[in-house]
Enzyme design. Sequence first.
Site, PDB file in Angstrom:
ATOM      1  N   ASP A   1       0.872  -1.065   0.106  1.00 11.42           N
ATOM      2  CA  ASP A   1      -0.011   0.046   0.116  1.00 11.42           C
ATOM      3  C   ASP A   1       0.897   1.306  -0.055  1.00 11.42           C
ATOM      4  O   ASP A   1       2.109   1.133   0.244  1.00 11.42           O
ATOM      5  CB  ASP A   1      -0.974  -0.031   1.215  1.00 11.42           C
ATOM      6  CG  ASP A   1      -1.663   1.270   1.420  1.00 11.42           C
ATOM      7  OD1 ASP A   1      -2.186   1.674   0.607  1.00 11.42           O
ATOM      8  OD2 ASP A   1      -1.577   1.708   2.417  1.00 11.42           O
ATOM      9  N   LEU A   2       0.346   2.448  -0.470  1.00 12.54           N
ATOM     10  CA  LEU A   2       1.232   3.540  -0.395  1.00 12.54           C
ATOM     11  C   LEU A   2       1.235   4.399   0.637  1.00 12.54           C
ATOM     12  O   LEU A   2       2.324   4.699   1.589  1.00 12.54           O
ATOM     13  CB  LEU A   2       0.945   4.345  -1.937  1.00 12.54           C
ATOM     14  CG  LEU A   2       1.547   5.580  -1.963  1.00 12.54           C
ATOM     15  CD1 LEU A   2       3.116   5.413  -2.479  1.00 12.54           C
ATOM     16  CD2 LEU A   2       1.089   6.089  -3.314  1.00 12.54           C
ATOM     17  N   ASP A   3      -0.117   4.937   0.937  1.00 13.12           N
ATOM     18  CA  ASP A   3      -0.009   6.097   2.054  1.00 13.12           C
ATOM     19  C   ASP A   3      -0.090   5.259   3.475  1.00 13.12           C
ATOM     20  O   ASP A   3      -1.005   4.371   3.733  1.00 13.12           O
ATOM     21  CB  ASP A   3      -1.709   6.727   1.879  1.00 13.12           C
ATOM     22  CG  ASP A   3      -1.653   7.373   0.619  1.00 13.12           C
ATOM     23  OD1 ASP A   3      -0.885   8.516   0.524  1.00 13.12           O
ATOM     24  OD2 ASP A   3      -2.391   7.155  -0.214  1.00 13.12           O
TER      25      ASP A   3
ATOM     26  N   THR B   1       1.229  10.480   4.210  1.00 15.26           N
ATOM     27  CA  THR B   1       0.717  11.409   3.419  1.00 15.26           C
ATOM     28  C   THR B   1      -0.741  11.676   4.051  1.00 15.26           C
ATOM     29  O   THR B   1      -1.338  12.878   3.948  1.00 15.26           O
ATOM     30  CB  THR B   1       0.283  10.996   1.967  1.00 15.26           C
ATOM     31  OG1 THR B   1      -0.454   9.756   2.106  1.00 15.26           O
ATOM     32  CG2 THR B   1       1.185  11.108   0.787  1.00 15.26           C
TER      33      THR B   1
ATOM     34  N   GLY C   1      -7.067   4.654   4.030  1.00 16.74           N
ATOM     35  CA  GLY C   1      -7.509   3.385   3.236  1.00 16.74           C
ATOM     36  C   GLY C   1      -8.820   3.770   2.510  1.00 16.74           C
ATOM     37  O   GLY C   1      -9.080   2.838   1.458  1.00 16.74           O
TER      38      GLY C   1
ATOM     39  N   ARG D   1     -11.524   8.520  -1.810  1.00 12.15           N
ATOM     40  CA  ARG D   1     -11.803  10.069  -1.788  1.00 12.15           C
ATOM     41  C   ARG D   1     -13.492  10.336  -1.487  1.00 12.15           C
ATOM     42  O   ARG D   1     -13.782  11.096  -0.696  1.00 12.15           O
ATOM     43  CB  ARG D   1     -11.405  10.678  -2.879  1.00 12.15           C
ATOM     44  CG  ARG D   1     -11.254  12.492  -2.962  1.00 12.15           C
ATOM     45  CD  ARG D   1     -10.922  12.862  -4.036  1.00 12.15           C
ATOM     46  NE  ARG D   1      -9.685  12.458  -4.629  1.00 12.15           N
ATOM     47  CZ  ARG D   1      -9.373  12.603  -5.883  1.00 12.15           C
ATOM     48  NH1 ARG D   1      -9.832  13.276  -6.924  1.00 12.15           N
ATOM     49  NH2 ARG D   1      -8.106  11.844  -6.154  1.00 12.15           N
TER      50      ARG D   1
ATOM     51  N   SER E   1      -2.760   0.666  -4.001  1.00 13.56           N
ATOM     52  CA  SER E   1      -3.246   1.753  -3.393  1.00 13.56           C
ATOM     53  C   SER E   1      -4.478   2.441  -4.016  1.00 13.56           C
ATOM     54  O   SER E   1      -4.866   2.237  -5.058  1.00 13.56           O
ATOM     55  CB  SER E   1      -2.291   3.161  -3.398  1.00 13.56           C
ATOM     56  OG  SER E   1      -2.908   4.139  -2.974  1.00 13.56           O
ATOM     57  N   ALA E   2      -5.522   2.773  -3.103  1.00 13.33           N
ATOM     58  CA  ALA E   2      -6.733   3.299  -3.511  1.00 13.33           C
ATOM     59  C   ALA E   2      -6.575   4.715  -4.079  1.00 13.33           C
ATOM     60  O   ALA E   2      -7.291   5.341  -4.693  1.00 13.33           O
ATOM     61  CB  ALA E   2      -7.743   3.221  -2.350  1.00 13.33           C
ATOM     62  N   SER E   3      -5.350   5.324  -3.754  1.00 12.45           N
ATOM     63  CA  SER E   3      -5.176   6.812  -4.210  1.00 12.45           C
ATOM     64  C   SER E   3      -5.069   6.897  -5.741  1.00 12.45           C
ATOM     65  O   SER E   3      -4.472   6.128  -6.219  1.00 12.45           O
ATOM     66  CB  SER E   3      -3.953   7.315  -3.800  1.00 12.45           C
ATOM     67  OG  SER E   3      -3.586   8.451  -4.241  1.00 12.45           O
ATOM     68  N   ARG E   4      -5.889   7.959  -6.256  1.00 15.42           N
ATOM     69  CA  ARG E   4      -5.768   8.274  -7.652  1.00 15.42           C
ATOM     70  C   ARG E   4      -4.543   9.157  -8.007  1.00 15.42           C
ATOM     71  O   ARG E   4      -4.083   9.665  -8.993  1.00 15.42           O
ATOM     72  CB  ARG E   4      -7.000   8.912  -8.039  1.00 15.42           C
ATOM     73  CG  ARG E   4      -8.217   8.066  -8.306  1.00 15.42           C
ATOM     74  CD  ARG E   4      -9.541   8.466  -8.250  1.00 15.42           C
ATOM     75  NE  ARG E   4      -9.857   9.180  -9.533  1.00 15.42           N
ATOM     76  CZ  ARG E   4     -10.805  10.079  -9.570  1.00 15.42           C
ATOM     77  NH1 ARG E   4     -11.984  10.052  -8.680  1.00 15.42           N
ATOM     78  NH2 ARG E   4     -11.178  10.574 -10.763  1.00 15.42           N
ATOM     79  N   ASN E   5      -3.898   9.755  -6.854  1.00 17.32           N
ATOM     80  CA  ASN E   5      -2.597  10.572  -6.913  1.00 17.32           C
ATOM     81  C   ASN E   5      -1.562   9.581  -6.781  1.00 17.32           C
ATOM     82  O   ASN E   5      -0.293  10.167  -6.827  1.00 17.32           O
ATOM     83  CB  ASN E   5      -2.613  11.466  -5.755  1.00 17.32           C
ATOM     84  CG  ASN E   5      -3.682  12.830  -6.040  1.00 17.32           C
ATOM     85  OD1 ASN E   5      -3.743  13.085  -7.092  1.00 17.32           O
ATOM     86  ND2 ASN E   5      -4.738  12.732  -5.183  1.00 17.32           N
TER      87      ASN E   5
ATOM     88  N   LYS F   1     -11.235  -0.733  -1.109  1.00 19.56           N
ATOM     89  CA  LYS F   1     -10.876  -1.709  -0.088  1.00 19.56           C
ATOM     90  C   LYS F   1     -12.012  -1.638   1.036  1.00 19.56           C
ATOM     91  O   LYS F   1     -12.534  -0.588   1.124  1.00 19.56           O
ATOM     92  CB  LYS F   1      -9.601  -1.526   0.757  1.00 19.56           C
ATOM     93  CG  LYS F   1      -8.323  -1.420  -0.258  1.00 19.56           C
ATOM     94  CD  LYS F   1      -7.063  -0.922   0.420  1.00 19.56           C
ATOM     95  CE  LYS F   1      -6.054  -0.659  -0.776  1.00 19.56           C
ATOM     96  NZ  LYS F   1      -4.606   0.045  -0.165  1.00 19.56           N
TER      97      LYS F   1
ATOM     98  N   ASP G   1      -1.413  -0.514   6.034  1.00 20.33           N
ATOM     99  CA  ASP G   1      -1.702   0.059   7.378  1.00 20.33           C
ATOM    100  C   ASP G   1      -2.910   0.530   7.838  1.00 20.33           C
ATOM    101  O   ASP G   1      -3.448   0.908   8.837  1.00 20.33           O
ATOM    102  CB  ASP G   1      -0.760   1.565   7.219  1.00 20.33           C
ATOM    103  CG  ASP G   1      -1.724   2.395   6.492  1.00 20.33           C
ATOM    104  OD1 ASP G   1      -1.873   2.308   5.366  1.00 20.33           O
ATOM    105  OD2 ASP G   1      -1.965   3.633   6.955  1.00 20.33           O
TER     106      ASP G   1
HETATM  107  C1  G6P Z   1      -5.532   6.076   0.324  1.00 16.59           C
HETATM  108  C2  G6P Z   1      -5.556   6.973   1.746  1.00 16.59           C
HETATM  109  C3  G6P Z   1      -6.896   7.559   1.818  1.00 16.59           C
HETATM  110  C4  G6P Z   1      -7.261   8.344   0.626  1.00 16.59           C
HETATM  111  C5  G6P Z   1      -7.334   7.293  -0.530  1.00 16.59           C
HETATM  112  C6  G6P Z   1      -7.719   8.053  -1.975  1.00 16.59           C
HETATM  113  O1  G6P Z   1      -6.200   5.106   0.661  1.00 16.59           O
HETATM  114  O2  G6P Z   1      -5.318   6.122   2.832  1.00 16.59           O
HETATM  115  O3  G6P Z   1      -6.703   8.597   2.998  1.00 16.59           O
HETATM  116  O4  G6P Z   1      -8.722   8.863   0.830  1.00 16.59           O
HETATM  117  O5  G6P Z   1      -6.078   6.824  -0.664  1.00 16.59           O
HETATM  118  O6  G6P Z   1      -6.677   9.134  -2.207  1.00 16.59           O
HETATM  119  P1  G6P Z   1      -6.709  10.246  -3.322  1.00 16.59           P
HETATM  120  O7  G6P Z   1      -5.437  10.530  -3.379  1.00 16.59           O
HETATM  121  O8  G6P Z   1      -7.451   9.374  -4.794  1.00 16.59           O
HETATM  122  O9  G6P Z   1      -7.674  11.148  -2.914  1.00 16.59           O
HETATM  123 MG    MG Z   2      -2.644   3.220   3.717  1.00 12.88          MG
END
Ligand code: G6P
Ligand code: MG
Length: 225
Positions: free
Chosen positions: A9-11, A17, A46, A49, A114-118, A145, A170
Amino acid sequence: MWTKACIFDLDGVIVDTAKYHYQAWRRLTDDLGIIFTEEDNERLKGVSRMASLDIILEIGGMKLPVSEKKILADLKNKWYVERIAGMTPEEILPGTLEFINELKRNDVKIALGSASRNTPMILERVGIKNVFDAVADGNTVQKAKPDPEVFLKAAELLDIKTARCAVFEDALAGVEAALNAGMICIGIGDKKILKGAHMVVRGLNEMDLNKLIILEKKLGYEHLI
Ligand code: G6P
Ligand code: MG
């Protein structure tokens, strides 16, 4: 060894972050007049957004139409991106690169889940884009997730059987996603929170290949090789 791939996982695992997410959400909640604490922020780890915004609006007792929620989520992301744009390689959490390099020397594939689009921007800013054999993130998967989609996608991209992947996570939702994918899961953080993880360490600086091999034996995987 049994494990052929490690999915990170990233964050909260590779970079911290959460503080930037918190600052960006706080700017929004201050505008909306919602009291949002660091403790509340823990609930967003996790979580995607939009689902994070839903939790925040629930905390504030607010209901909004989808179109307005979209505007608020975009605004929060704009403020978040401003913060992560300034990230540097020094922000990679201790032990991460050492552990990943040890895995690579032992022919274990490395993926990101990771769930993050960033994700692409963060990997680029901290200079580890080329470290991964595969990247599955919020841009490539639909389901959040604890759905296992992001980890199954990483295994598919690597062309490695799901049972031979180990996940580092995490967030509780992420631990559940890994278990739902039928993968070994190592929690990063607090044992009391990360229930169900096969093992929990405080950070990747506490992790090494030997610990992973001991865990595989404990789980009975060595008989399957
Ligand atoms: C991760 C973080 C979350 C966040 C999600 C989406 O899983 O732990 O806190 O909301 O990514 O991130 P994003 O960068 O796409 O808003
Ligand atoms: Mg995480």
